[in-house]
Design an enzyme around this catalytic site. Structure first.
Site, PDB file in Angstrom:
ATOM      1  N   SER A  28       3.168  30.041  32.652  1.00 51.74           N
ATOM      2  CA  SER A  28       3.126  31.010  31.712  1.00 51.74           C
ATOM      3  C   SER A  28       4.273  32.137  31.586  1.00 51.74           C
ATOM      4  CB  SER A  28       1.766  31.537  31.575  1.00 51.74           C
ATOM      5  OG  SER A  28       1.479  32.282  33.000  1.00 51.74           O
ATOM      6  N   ASN A 115      -7.414  36.143  38.765  1.00 54.92           N
ATOM      7  CA  ASN A 115      -7.956  36.218  37.774  1.00 54.92           C
ATOM      8  C   ASN A 115      -8.450  37.820  37.265  1.00 54.92           C
ATOM      9  OD1 ASN A 115      -7.997  33.539  38.089  1.00 54.92           O
ATOM     10  ND2 ASN A 115     -10.327  33.309  38.773  1.00 54.92           N
ATOM     11  N   THR A 160      -9.670  46.868 -13.173  1.00 56.68           N
ATOM     12  CA  THR A 160     -10.449  45.770 -12.649  1.00 56.68           C
ATOM     13  C   THR A 160     -10.196  44.385 -12.860  1.00 56.68           C
ATOM     14  OG1 THR A 160     -12.089  46.044 -14.507  1.00 56.68           O
ATOM     15  CG2 THR A 160     -12.379  47.582 -12.661  1.00 56.68           C
ATOM     16  N   HIS A 161     -10.409  43.364 -12.451  1.00 53.51           N
ATOM     17  CA  HIS A 161      -9.954  42.084 -13.154  1.00 53.51           C
ATOM     18  C   HIS A 161      -8.188  42.053 -13.136  1.00 53.51           C
ATOM     19  CE1 HIS A 161     -14.145  41.442 -13.470  1.00 53.51           C
ATOM     20  NE2 HIS A 161     -13.972  42.469 -13.917  1.00 53.51           N
ATOM     21  N   SER A 282      19.957  39.417  -4.640  1.00 54.87           N
ATOM     22  CA  SER A 282      19.970  38.072  -4.895  1.00 54.87           C
ATOM     23  C   SER A 282      21.384  37.328  -4.551  1.00 54.87           C
ATOM     24  CB  SER A 282      19.313  37.564  -5.991  1.00 54.87           C
ATOM     25  OG  SER A 282      19.931  36.209  -6.345  1.00 54.87           O
ATOM     26  N   LYS A 288      19.424  41.522  -9.390  1.00 53.91           N
ATOM     27  CA  LYS A 288      18.232  41.325  -8.681  1.00 53.91           C
ATOM     28  C   LYS A 288      17.727  42.532  -7.790  1.00 53.91           C
ATOM     29  CE  LYS A 288      14.998  38.564  -8.717  1.00 53.91           C
ATOM     30  NZ  LYS A 288      14.476  37.319  -8.991  1.00 53.91           N
ATOM     31  N   ASN A 290      15.019  42.767  -4.937  1.00 52.84           N
ATOM     32  CA  ASN A 290      13.666  41.921  -4.629  1.00 52.84           C
ATOM     33  C   ASN A 290      12.902  42.763  -3.677  1.00 52.84           C
ATOM     34  OD1 ASN A 290      14.289  39.960  -6.223  1.00 52.84           O
ATOM     35  ND2 ASN A 290      15.468  38.811  -4.590  1.00 52.84           N
ATOM     36  N   GLU A 295       6.559  41.597   0.353  1.00 53.67           N
ATOM     37  CA  GLU A 295       5.960  39.992   0.345  1.00 53.67           C
ATOM     38  C   GLU A 295       5.948  39.460   1.706  1.00 53.67           C
ATOM     39  OE1 GLU A 295       8.756  37.591  -2.750  1.00 53.67           O
ATOM     40  OE2 GLU A 295       9.747  39.356  -2.280  1.00 53.67           O
ATOM     41  N   GLN A 327      -5.413  31.462  29.484  1.00 48.38           N
ATOM     42  CA  GLN A 327      -3.926  31.686  29.545  1.00 48.38           C
ATOM     43  C   GLN A 327      -3.365  31.544  28.203  1.00 48.38           C
ATOM     44  OE1 GLN A 327      -1.406  30.553  32.915  1.00 48.38           O
ATOM     45  NE2 GLN A 327      -0.619  29.013  31.407  1.00 48.38           N
ATOM     46  N   LYS A 330      -2.665  35.067  25.552  1.00 46.30           N
ATOM     47  CA  LYS A 330      -1.366  36.124  25.511  1.00 46.30           C
ATOM     48  C   LYS A 330      -0.394  36.049  24.235  1.00 46.30           C
ATOM     49  CE  LYS A 330      -1.398  35.326  29.977  1.00 46.30           C
ATOM     50  NZ  LYS A 330      -2.846  35.416  30.099  1.00 46.30           N
TER      51      LYS A 330
HETATM   52  N1  ARG Z   1      -1.459  32.798  34.456  1.00 43.65           N
HETATM   53  C1  ARG Z   1      -2.911  32.743  34.340  1.00 43.65           C
HETATM   54  C2  ARG Z   1      -3.397  33.321  33.041  1.00 43.65           C
HETATM   55  O1  ARG Z   1      -2.518  33.802  32.230  1.00 43.65           O
HETATM   56  C3  ARG Z   1      -3.117  33.847  35.518  1.00 43.65           C
HETATM   57  C4  ARG Z   1      -4.500  33.517  36.128  1.00 43.65           C
HETATM   58  C5  ARG Z   1      -4.369  32.242  36.822  1.00 43.65           C
HETATM   59  N2  ARG Z   1      -5.898  31.849  37.505  1.00 43.65           N
HETATM   60  C6  ARG Z   1      -6.042  30.694  37.890  1.00 43.65           C
HETATM   61  N3  ARG Z   1      -7.086  30.618  38.753  1.00 43.65           N
HETATM   62  N4  ARG Z   1      -5.445  29.792  37.969  1.00 43.65           N
HETATM   63  O2  ARG Z   1      -4.502  33.273  32.758  1.00 43.65           O
END
Ligand code: ARG
Length: 463
Positions: A28, A115, A160-161, A282, A288, A290, A295, A327, A330
């Site tokens: 990761s 963890n 409305t609408h 444009s 133009k 825009n 958007e 994981q 993120k």
């Molecule tokens: N890279 C892991 C995550 O984002 C960290 C935790 C890893 N824990 C494990 N027991 N392998 O979740």
């Protein structure tokens, strides 16, 4: 990590290193490097606590705390070499700490696990995003309020609408968005208050036999308290989901506003002119201008909703406690946060810089028989017709005006009296758009005085 086997991290247990594909799916570090500052903050708090509780020596803790700062400065300075073999930010930081300070680095992981470490780092990161969203929403509300204050009595059509309904004021319309963004702000604050419990010290899942002080680390990291259940602490991602939910609703508001700006800035409406700073040209059509920013804000919501659904789906089948599935939290949150912040900033810029075309708003406000309800109300109030009859009489007058190709105030008194004999000259007072909006003084109504009250109330609330 003194082991010399081919597995850099688990050499004690593992004889062989991972397959390249395993490394690719498992690592990761490519994205969680964004947690470096939070990881170092968490580790520094943990090291200080390990010393304060006598689990490690003051000297070792001091070396760790100093060394961690060096690691962070290397990361921030761009000189740090991230290693995929070391999987994630936690292992990368710890390995580098060992290079710098040697053996004491091996004591840092006492009484914790990746963890609780990742849960803590990620919470700190999300908390920063909530604070940034808080500030951005306040700024955006202020931009809307400034528009509302300038145009508290500028008349425009209310829809409305997407059909002209009744005249409203520009200020009233702007303040509607302040209400929406204000609710987003209160959701951000609720989420922040609820999430502010520290997972650190939950260790892998069961807590630890070391005499750690979780209150101390919680306080050092700005949390209100330690999370009360170690299983929950390491497996909870509600804070990330709540951020994504809050972000989704906010993005939906931004998208609705963006849609109005796209419509309003079109040649058919010409209600607003967007500034050059927030428009594009444009490559082929020289005339133009825009509304690309609007958007793109309208489109960004797709990612943010997507992130919310994606993480909900990741979490929904996970048994307690940690699973590696988590994981995947993120990247979704990073992407949603980046795009939410960009959308908030772009919307603030557009709102701040846009110019309402008052004349066009006024002309449009009077179109589409927008004061028909005022006429019906007058028939109830003055000659005392039941509303249903007043509605019918007004409908007949609208049809008459439509057949003549004119607006309601253009009908003569004789024409009106041919539909209902009790109509008199004073009816014309209610057919003008200014009188129409000025009369809507009920609490929360569009009358300029009511709008100014709301402007005042919000200015006081936002401080
Ligand atoms: N890279 C892991 C995550 O984002 C960290 C935790 C890893 N824990 C494990 N027991 N392998 O979740």
């Amino acid at each position: 990590m003194t082991d010399k086997s081919s597995n850099q991290m688990w050499g004690g247990r593992f004889a062989a290193g991972p397959d390249a594909i395993m490394e690719a799916i498992n690592a990761s570090i490519g994205f969680d490097k964004r947690l470096a500052a939070q990881d170092v903050a968490g580790s520094r708090a943990h090291a200080a606590m390990l010393a304060a509780t006598g689990i490690v020596s003051d000297k070792d803790a001091e070396a760790m705390r100093e060394g961690l700062l060096t690691v962070l400065s290397e990361i921030e300075g761009g000189t740090f070499t991230f290693s995929t073999a070391l999987e994630d930010i936690h292992m990368n930081v710890e390995a580098r700490l060992k290079d710098i300070i040697g053996a004491p680095a091996g004591r840092l992981h006492t009484g914790r696990s990746r963890n609780d470490q990742v849960a803590t780092d990620f919470k700190l990161w999300v908390r920063d995003q909530l604070d940034a969203a808080d500030a951005a929403l306040v700024t955006l509300c202020r931009a809307c309020i400034a528009q509302a204050e300038a145009g508290a009595d500028w008349v425009m059509p209310g829809f409305t609408h997407l059909q002209v309904a009744q005249p409203v004021t520009w200020g009233h319309h702007m303040m509607a968005y302040v209400e929406m963004f204000g609710r987003d702000l209160s959701r951000v604050r609720d989420a922040r208050a609820r999430m502010n419990e520290c997972p650190l010290g939950a260790a892998a899942l069961a807590g630890t036999s070391f005499p750690i002080d979780r209150h101390m680390t919680a306080e050092a990291l700005g949390f209100d308290r330690p999370a009360a259940n170690s299983l929950d602490a390491v497996s909870d991602r509600d804070f990330a989901l709540e951020f994504l939910s809050v972000a989704s609703i906010c993005a939906m508001h931004l998208s609705r506003f963006a849609e109005e700006l796209v419509i309003w800035s079109s040649a058919q409406f010409r209600f607003v002119s967007l500034s050059d700073r927030f428009s594009t040209g444009s490559s082929i059509m020289p005339q133009k201008k825009n509304p690309d920013a609007a958007e793109l804000i309208r489109a960004k919501i797709g990612r943010i909703f997507g992130a919310n659904v994606a993480l909900m789906t990741v979490m929904k089948g996970l048994p307690l406690a940690y699973s590696k599935d988590m994981q995947e939290d993120k990247e979704q949150v990073f992407d949603a946060a980046d795009n939410l912040m960009l959308a908030l900033a772009a919307m603030e810029g557009m709102v701040r810089d846009m110019t309402a075309n008052r004349d066009n708003l006024r002309v449009a406000a009077a179109s589409g028989f927008s004061t028909a309800t005022d006429l019906a109300d007058w028939l109830v109030r003055v000659p005392g017709l039941p509303f249903r009859e007043a509605h019918h009489v007004t409908g007949t007058l609208v049809a008459m005006a439509e057949a003549r190709g004119c607006d309601l105030p253009d009908l003569s008194l004789e024409e009106m009296q041919s539909v209902h004999g009790d109509i008199n000259e004073s009816v014309y007072d209610v057919l003008g758009v200014d009188n129409s909006v000025a009369s809507r003084t009920s609490y929360g109504g569009t009358a300029p005085d009511r709008v100014r009250e709301q402007v005042q109330r919000w200015k006081e609330m936002l401080g």
